[in-house]
Design a protein around this motif. Structure first.
Motif, short mmCIF file in Angstrom:
data_model
loop_
_atom_site.label_atom_id
_atom_site.label_comp_id
_atom_site.label_asym_id
_atom_site.label_seq_id
_atom_site.Cartn_x
_atom_site.Cartn_y
_atom_site.Cartn_z
N ARG A 1 0.82 -1.22 0.00
CA ARG A 1 0.00 0.00 0.00
C ARG A 1 0.85 1.27 0.00
O ARG A 1 0.57 2.21 -0.74
N TRP A 2 1.90 1.32 0.82
CA TRP A 2 2.63 2.57 1.01
C TRP A 2 4.04 2.57 0.43
O TRP A 2 4.66 3.63 0.32
N HIS A 3 4.56 1.40 0.07
CA HIS A 3 5.91 1.33 -0.52
C HIS A 3 5.90 0.36 -1.71
O HIS A 3 6.67 -0.61 -1.72
N PRO A 4 5.08 0.61 -2.70
CA PRO A 4 4.95 -0.35 -3.82
C PRO A 4 6.23 -0.56 -4.60
O PRO A 4 6.44 -1.63 -5.17
N GLY A 5 7.12 0.43 -4.63
CA GLY A 5 8.37 0.28 -5.34
C GLY A 5 9.33 -0.68 -4.65
O GLY A 5 10.24 -1.21 -5.28
N ARG A 6 9.14 -0.91 -3.36
CA ARG A 6 10.01 -1.79 -2.59
C ARG A 6 9.37 -3.15 -2.34
O ARG A 6 10.03 -4.06 -1.83
N TYR A 7 8.11 -3.25 -2.66
CA TYR A 7 7.34 -4.46 -2.33
C TYR A 7 7.92 -5.70 -2.99
O TYR A 7 8.16 -6.73 -2.32
N ALA A 8 8.15 -5.65 -4.29
CA ALA A 8 8.59 -6.85 -5.02
C ALA A 8 9.93 -7.37 -4.51
O ALA A 8 10.12 -8.57 -4.35
N ALA A 9 10.86 -6.47 -4.23
CA ALA A 9 12.17 -6.89 -3.73
C ALA A 9 12.06 -7.51 -2.35
O ALA A 9 12.69 -8.54 -2.06
N ALA A 10 11.24 -6.91 -1.48
CA ALA A 10 11.05 -7.45 -0.13
C ALA A 10 10.35 -8.79 -0.17
O ALA A 10 10.70 -9.72 0.56
N ARG A 11 9.36 -8.91 -1.05
CA ARG A 11 8.66 -10.18 -1.20
C ARG A 11 9.59 -11.26 -1.74
O ARG A 11 9.51 -12.43 -1.34
N PRO B 1 16.02 -3.92 -0.53
CA PRO B 1 14.66 -3.36 -0.68
C PRO B 1 14.52 -1.91 -0.24
O PRO B 1 13.90 -1.10 -0.93
N HIS B 2 15.10 -1.55 0.91
CA HIS B 2 14.91 -0.18 1.42
C HIS B 2 15.69 0.84 0.61
O HIS B 2 15.44 2.06 0.76
N ARG B 3 16.61 0.40 -0.25
CA ARG B 3 17.36 1.32 -1.09
C ARG B 3 16.67 1.60 -2.42
O ARG B 3 17.10 2.48 -3.18
N LEU B 4 15.63 0.89 -2.71
CA LEU B 4 14.88 1.10 -3.95
C LEU B 4 13.91 2.27 -3.78
O LEU B 4 13.58 2.67 -2.66
N PRO B 5 13.43 2.84 -4.90
CA PRO B 5 12.48 3.95 -4.80
C PRO B 5 11.20 3.53 -4.08
O PRO B 5 10.75 2.38 -4.21
N LYS B 6 10.64 4.45 -3.35
CA LYS B 6 9.39 4.18 -2.65
C LYS B 6 8.26 3.88 -3.62
O LYS B 6 7.42 3.01 -3.40
N LEU B 7 8.24 4.62 -4.73
CA LEU B 7 7.26 4.42 -5.78
C LEU B 7 7.90 3.63 -6.92
O LEU B 7 9.10 3.75 -7.17
N PRO B 8 7.12 2.83 -7.63
CA PRO B 8 7.68 1.97 -8.68
C PRO B 8 8.24 2.76 -9.85
O PRO B 8 7.65 3.76 -10.27
N VAL B 9 9.38 2.31 -10.38
CA VAL B 9 9.96 2.93 -11.56
C VAL B 9 9.13 2.60 -12.79
O VAL B 9 8.91 3.43 -13.66
N ARG B 10 8.65 1.36 -12.84
CA ARG B 10 7.82 0.93 -13.97
C ARG B 10 6.39 0.75 -13.48
O ARG B 10 6.14 -0.03 -12.58
N ASP B 11 5.50 1.49 -14.05
CA ASP B 11 4.10 1.45 -13.63
C ASP B 11 3.25 0.99 -14.79
O ASP B 11 3.03 1.74 -15.74
N PRO B 12 2.74 -0.25 -14.78
CA PRO B 12 1.94 -0.74 -15.89
C PRO B 12 0.66 0.05 -16.10
O PRO B 12 0.08 0.03 -17.16
N GLU B 13 0.22 0.79 -15.07
CA GLU B 13 -0.98 1.58 -15.24
C GLU B 13 -0.74 2.77 -16.17
O GLU B 13 -1.63 3.23 -16.86
N ARG B 14 0.51 3.25 -16.16
CA ARG B 14 0.85 4.38 -17.04
C ARG B 14 1.50 3.94 -18.33
O ARG B 14 1.69 4.72 -19.25
N ARG B 15 1.94 2.65 -18.36
CA ARG B 15 2.52 2.09 -19.56
C ARG B 15 3.76 2.84 -20.03
O ARG B 15 4.01 2.99 -21.22
N ARG B 16 4.53 3.34 -19.11
CA ARG B 16 5.74 4.02 -19.51
C ARG B 16 6.72 4.00 -18.34
O ARG B 16 6.36 3.75 -17.22
N PHE B 17 7.97 4.33 -18.65
CA PHE B 17 8.97 4.45 -17.60
C PHE B 17 8.88 5.86 -17.04
O PHE B 17 8.75 6.82 -17.78
#
Length: 292
Positions: A130-140, A270-286
Protein backbone atom coordinates in the motif's frame (compact mmCIF):
# COMPACT_ATOMS: atom_id res chain seq x y z
CA UNK A 1 26.16 37.17 -40.84
CA UNK A 2 28.41 34.25 -40.05
CA UNK A 3 25.76 31.79 -41.23
CA UNK A 4 27.23 28.78 -42.99
CA UNK A 5 25.89 28.18 -46.49
CA UNK A 6 26.20 25.27 -48.87
CA UNK A 7 26.23 25.68 -52.67
CA UNK A 8 24.02 23.22 -54.53
CA UNK A 9 24.53 21.81 -58.01
CA UNK A 10 22.18 24.45 -59.45
CA UNK A 11 24.29 27.20 -57.94
CA UNK A 12 21.82 28.08 -55.26
CA UNK A 13 22.82 28.26 -51.64
CA UNK A 14 21.10 26.52 -48.77
CA UNK A 15 21.35 26.76 -45.01
CA UNK A 16 21.79 23.35 -43.37
CA UNK A 17 19.23 22.28 -40.84
CA UNK A 18 20.33 22.94 -37.28
CA UNK A 19 19.33 19.34 -36.45
CA UNK A 20 22.00 17.98 -38.77
CA UNK A 21 24.81 18.72 -36.36
CA UNK A 22 23.01 17.28 -33.29
CA UNK A 23 24.02 13.77 -32.21
CA UNK A 24 21.48 11.06 -32.67
CA UNK A 25 19.78 9.72 -29.55
CA UNK A 26 21.92 6.81 -28.30
CA UNK A 27 20.44 3.39 -28.61
CA UNK A 28 19.96 1.62 -25.29
CA UNK A 29 22.15 -1.42 -24.82
CA UNK A 30 20.80 -4.84 -24.02
CA UNK A 31 22.12 -4.46 -20.50
CA UNK A 32 20.19 -1.20 -20.02
CA UNK A 33 17.02 -2.76 -21.35
CA UNK A 34 17.56 -5.75 -19.04
CA UNK A 35 17.98 -3.45 -16.05
CA UNK A 36 14.75 -1.69 -16.96
CA UNK A 37 13.05 -5.06 -17.16
CA UNK A 38 14.18 -5.78 -13.60
CA UNK A 39 13.12 -2.37 -12.31
CA UNK A 40 10.37 -2.57 -9.69
CA UNK A 41 6.91 -2.14 -11.12
CA UNK A 42 3.60 -1.49 -9.41
CA UNK A 43 2.31 -4.80 -7.99
CA UNK A 44 -1.16 -6.01 -8.90
CA UNK A 45 -3.32 -7.06 -5.98
CA UNK A 46 -4.97 -10.07 -7.62
CA UNK A 47 -1.62 -11.45 -8.78
CA UNK A 48 0.01 -10.96 -5.37
CA UNK A 49 -2.81 -12.66 -3.49
CA UNK A 50 -2.71 -15.59 -5.89
CA UNK A 51 1.08 -15.78 -5.76
CA UNK A 52 1.23 -15.76 -1.96
CA UNK A 53 -1.56 -18.30 -1.63
CA UNK A 54 -0.04 -20.71 -4.16
CA UNK A 55 3.46 -20.25 -2.75
CA UNK A 56 2.42 -20.96 0.83
CA UNK A 57 0.34 -23.96 -0.26
CA UNK A 58 3.35 -25.30 -2.18
CA UNK A 59 5.67 -24.67 0.75
CA UNK A 60 3.34 -26.46 3.18
CA UNK A 61 2.86 -29.35 0.78
CA UNK A 62 6.60 -29.87 0.26
CA UNK A 63 7.45 -29.35 3.94
CA UNK A 64 4.90 -31.90 5.05
CA UNK A 65 5.96 -34.30 2.30
CA UNK A 66 9.46 -34.53 3.78
CA UNK A 67 9.73 -38.02 5.32
CA UNK A 68 9.40 -37.88 9.11
CA UNK A 69 12.71 -39.53 9.92
CA UNK A 70 12.06 -39.84 13.64
CA UNK A 71 15.17 -41.83 14.55
CA UNK A 72 17.53 -39.51 12.70
CA UNK A 73 15.64 -36.43 13.88
CA UNK A 74 16.07 -37.47 17.52
CA UNK A 75 19.76 -38.22 16.98
CA UNK A 76 20.22 -34.79 15.46
CA UNK A 77 18.40 -33.20 18.39
CA UNK A 78 20.75 -34.95 20.81
CA UNK A 79 23.71 -33.68 18.79
CA UNK A 80 22.36 -30.10 18.82
CA UNK A 81 21.81 -30.25 22.57
CA UNK A 82 25.31 -31.65 23.15
CA UNK A 83 26.78 -28.83 21.05
CA UNK A 84 24.90 -26.19 23.02
CA UNK A 85 26.06 -27.73 26.28
CA UNK A 86 29.64 -27.76 25.03
CA UNK A 87 29.52 -23.98 24.47
CA UNK A 88 27.54 -23.38 27.68
CA UNK A 89 24.39 -22.08 25.97
CA UNK A 90 21.84 -24.83 26.59
CA UNK A 91 19.28 -22.54 28.21
CA UNK A 92 16.16 -23.93 26.48
CA UNK A 93 15.21 -26.22 29.38
CA UNK A 94 15.42 -23.46 32.00
CA UNK A 95 13.44 -20.99 29.87
CA UNK A 96 10.82 -23.62 29.06
CA UNK A 97 10.18 -24.50 32.71
CA UNK A 98 10.31 -20.90 33.93
CA UNK A 99 7.75 -19.71 31.38
CA UNK A 100 5.54 -22.73 32.01
CA UNK A 101 5.30 -21.82 35.70
CA UNK A 102 3.39 -18.62 34.83
CA UNK A 103 0.16 -19.81 33.25
CA UNK A 104 -1.03 -16.55 31.69
CA UNK A 105 2.42 -15.95 30.21
CA UNK A 106 2.88 -19.34 28.62
CA UNK A 107 -0.68 -19.42 27.28
CA UNK A 108 -0.06 -16.02 25.70
CA UNK A 109 3.13 -17.39 24.17
CA UNK A 110 1.25 -20.38 22.78
CA UNK A 111 -1.15 -18.10 20.94
CA UNK A 112 1.70 -15.84 19.88
CA UNK A 113 3.50 -18.82 18.33
CA UNK A 114 0.40 -20.01 16.53
CA UNK A 115 -0.93 -16.74 15.12
CA UNK A 116 1.50 -13.81 14.87
CA UNK A 117 3.78 -15.80 12.56
CA UNK A 118 1.14 -15.32 9.86
CA UNK A 119 -0.63 -12.14 10.96
CA UNK A 120 2.45 -9.92 11.24
CA UNK A 121 4.05 -11.23 8.05
CA UNK A 122 0.89 -10.62 6.02
CA UNK A 123 0.49 -7.23 7.69
CA UNK A 124 3.98 -6.13 6.63
CA UNK A 125 3.34 -7.33 3.07
CA UNK A 126 0.10 -5.32 2.93
CA UNK A 127 1.85 -2.26 4.38
CA UNK A 128 4.58 -2.45 1.75
CA UNK A 129 2.07 -3.02 -1.03
CA UNK A 130 0.00 0.00 0.00
CA UNK A 131 2.63 2.57 1.01
CA UNK A 132 5.91 1.33 -0.52
CA UNK A 133 4.95 -0.35 -3.82
CA UNK A 134 8.37 0.28 -5.34
CA UNK A 135 10.01 -1.79 -2.59
CA UNK A 136 7.34 -4.46 -2.33
CA UNK A 137 8.59 -6.85 -5.02
CA UNK A 138 12.17 -6.89 -3.73
CA UNK A 139 11.05 -7.45 -0.13
CA UNK A 140 8.66 -10.18 -1.20
CA UNK A 141 11.47 -11.84 -3.15
CA UNK A 142 13.55 -11.95 0.04
CA UNK A 143 10.72 -13.69 1.88
CA UNK A 144 10.07 -16.20 -0.88
CA UNK A 145 13.75 -17.10 -1.37
CA UNK A 146 14.20 -17.48 2.40
CA UNK A 147 11.25 -19.86 2.61
CA UNK A 148 12.34 -21.83 -0.44
CA UNK A 149 15.85 -22.52 0.85
CA UNK A 150 14.42 -23.58 4.21
CA UNK A 151 12.86 -26.56 2.44
CA UNK A 152 16.36 -27.79 1.65
CA UNK A 153 17.15 -27.76 5.34
CA UNK A 154 14.07 -29.83 6.16
CA UNK A 155 15.12 -32.46 3.63
CA UNK A 156 18.79 -32.60 4.54
CA UNK A 157 18.60 -32.21 8.30
CA UNK A 158 15.52 -33.66 10.02
CA UNK A 159 15.40 -32.36 13.59
CA UNK A 160 13.09 -33.06 16.50
CA UNK A 161 12.04 -30.03 18.55
CA UNK A 162 12.97 -30.10 22.26
CA UNK A 163 9.39 -30.97 23.30
CA UNK A 164 9.63 -34.27 21.39
CA UNK A 165 12.98 -35.34 22.78
CA UNK A 166 13.04 -38.45 24.93
CA UNK A 167 14.25 -38.27 28.51
CA UNK A 168 15.02 -34.52 28.54
CA UNK A 169 11.89 -33.41 30.43
CA UNK A 170 10.91 -30.57 28.11
CA UNK A 171 7.29 -29.44 28.44
CA UNK A 172 4.95 -29.34 25.46
CA UNK A 173 3.18 -26.22 26.68
CA UNK A 174 0.26 -26.47 24.25
CA UNK A 175 -0.65 -29.95 25.51
CA UNK A 176 -0.13 -29.16 29.18
CA UNK A 177 -2.31 -26.05 29.16
CA UNK A 178 -4.79 -27.39 26.62
CA UNK A 179 -4.57 -24.23 24.55
CA UNK A 180 -5.12 -24.08 20.85
CA UNK A 181 -1.51 -23.60 19.94
CA UNK A 182 -0.10 -24.71 16.62
CA UNK A 183 -0.10 -27.45 14.06
CA UNK A 184 2.89 -28.90 15.90
CA UNK A 185 0.82 -30.13 18.84
CA UNK A 186 -2.55 -31.52 19.73
CA UNK A 187 -5.11 -32.74 17.23
CA UNK A 188 -3.49 -30.83 14.36
CA UNK A 189 -0.04 -32.38 14.69
CA UNK A 190 -0.77 -35.05 12.09
CA UNK A 191 -1.18 -32.29 9.50
CA UNK A 192 2.36 -31.00 9.96
CA UNK A 193 5.83 -32.50 9.77
CA UNK A 194 6.92 -32.81 13.39
CA UNK A 195 10.60 -33.14 12.55
CA UNK A 196 11.16 -30.04 10.43
CA UNK A 197 12.54 -27.75 13.12
CA UNK A 198 15.76 -26.68 11.36
CA UNK A 199 15.75 -23.92 10.22
CA UNK A 200 13.16 -21.95 12.18
CA UNK A 201 10.96 -19.99 9.82
CA UNK A 202 9.35 -18.32 12.82
CA UNK A 203 12.70 -16.57 13.16
CA UNK A 204 13.29 -16.22 9.42
CA UNK A 205 9.93 -14.54 8.86
CA UNK A 206 9.91 -12.45 12.05
CA UNK A 207 13.41 -11.13 11.37
CA UNK A 208 12.36 -10.30 7.80
CA UNK A 209 9.45 -8.30 9.22
CA UNK A 210 11.64 -6.59 11.79
CA UNK A 211 14.41 -5.59 9.40
CA UNK A 212 12.02 -4.33 6.74
CA UNK A 213 10.05 -2.25 9.24
CA UNK A 214 13.22 -0.91 10.86
CA UNK A 215 14.75 0.08 7.50
CA UNK A 216 11.65 1.54 5.86
CA UNK A 217 9.43 2.97 8.61
CA UNK A 218 9.87 6.62 9.60
CA UNK A 219 8.40 6.61 13.10
CA UNK A 220 10.90 5.73 15.87
CA UNK A 221 8.29 3.64 17.71
CA UNK A 222 7.75 1.53 14.58
CA UNK A 223 11.49 0.94 14.25
CA UNK A 224 11.68 -0.15 17.89
CA UNK A 225 8.76 -2.55 17.45
CA UNK A 226 10.46 -3.90 14.34
CA UNK A 227 13.51 -4.84 16.38
CA UNK A 228 11.53 -6.18 19.35
CA UNK A 229 9.37 -8.53 17.28
CA UNK A 230 12.08 -11.06 16.23
CA UNK A 231 13.63 -10.83 19.71
CA UNK A 232 10.29 -11.71 21.31
CA UNK A 233 9.79 -14.49 18.78
CA UNK A 234 13.11 -16.03 19.78
CA UNK A 235 11.99 -16.11 23.42
CA UNK A 236 8.66 -17.66 22.44
CA UNK A 237 10.05 -20.46 20.27
CA UNK A 238 12.43 -21.44 23.05
CA UNK A 239 9.91 -21.08 25.91
CA UNK A 240 7.33 -23.26 24.14
CA UNK A 241 10.02 -25.90 23.42
CA UNK A 242 9.37 -25.76 19.69
CA UNK A 243 12.95 -24.88 18.74
CA UNK A 244 16.53 -24.78 19.89
CA UNK A 245 18.21 -21.40 19.61
CA UNK A 246 20.46 -22.91 16.95
CA UNK A 247 17.33 -23.39 14.82
CA UNK A 248 17.06 -19.60 14.93
CA UNK A 249 20.61 -19.34 13.60
CA UNK A 250 19.52 -21.55 10.71
CA UNK A 251 16.61 -19.20 10.04
CA UNK A 252 18.95 -16.20 10.01
CA UNK A 253 21.23 -17.91 7.49
CA UNK A 254 18.25 -18.62 5.24
CA UNK A 255 17.18 -14.99 5.49
CA UNK A 256 20.67 -13.90 4.48
CA UNK A 257 20.35 -16.08 1.40
CA UNK A 258 16.99 -14.47 0.65
CA UNK A 259 18.46 -10.97 0.81
CA UNK A 260 21.31 -12.07 -1.45
CA UNK A 261 18.92 -13.40 -4.10
CA UNK A 262 16.89 -10.19 -4.03
CA UNK A 263 20.01 -8.02 -4.19
CA UNK A 264 21.41 -9.90 -7.18
CA UNK A 265 18.17 -9.40 -9.09
CA UNK A 266 17.30 -5.81 -8.16
CA UNK A 267 20.90 -4.61 -7.64
CA UNK A 268 19.86 -3.03 -4.34
CA UNK A 269 18.43 -3.94 -0.97
CA UNK A 270 14.66 -3.36 -0.68
CA UNK A 271 14.91 -0.18 1.42
CA UNK A 272 17.36 1.32 -1.09
CA UNK A 273 14.88 1.10 -3.95
CA UNK A 274 12.48 3.95 -4.80
CA UNK A 275 9.39 4.18 -2.65
CA UNK A 276 7.26 4.42 -5.78
CA UNK A 277 7.68 1.97 -8.68
CA UNK A 278 9.96 2.93 -11.56
CA UNK A 279 7.82 0.93 -13.97
CA UNK A 280 4.10 1.45 -13.63
CA UNK A 281 1.94 -0.74 -15.89
CA UNK A 282 -0.98 1.58 -15.24
CA UNK A 283 0.85 4.38 -17.04
CA UNK A 284 2.52 2.09 -19.56
CA UNK A 285 5.74 4.02 -19.51
CA UNK A 286 8.97 4.45 -17.60
CA UNK A 287 8.87 7.23 -15.11
CA UNK A 288 10.96 8.85 -12.47
CA UNK A 289 10.09 7.60 -9.02
CA UNK A 290 10.41 9.77 -5.99
CA UNK A 291 12.60 8.41 -3.28
CA UNK A 292 11.34 8.44 0.25
Amino acid sequence: MGETTVKTLEGRTATPSPMADEPAEPTRSRFERFRELRSPRRPRIWFEILLIAVSYWTYSLIRNAVPEQKTQALKNADWILDLERAVGLDFEHAVNHAANSVTWLIVTMNYYYATLHFIVTIGVLVWLYRWHPGRYAAARTVLFATTAVALVGYYLYPLAPPRLMEGQNYIDTVLVHETWGSMASGDLKNMSNQYAAMPSMHIGWSLWCGLIVFAVAKAPWAKILGLLYPAATLVVIVATANHFWLDAVGGIICLGFGFLVSYLWYQALPHRLPKLPVRDPERRRFGTAARA
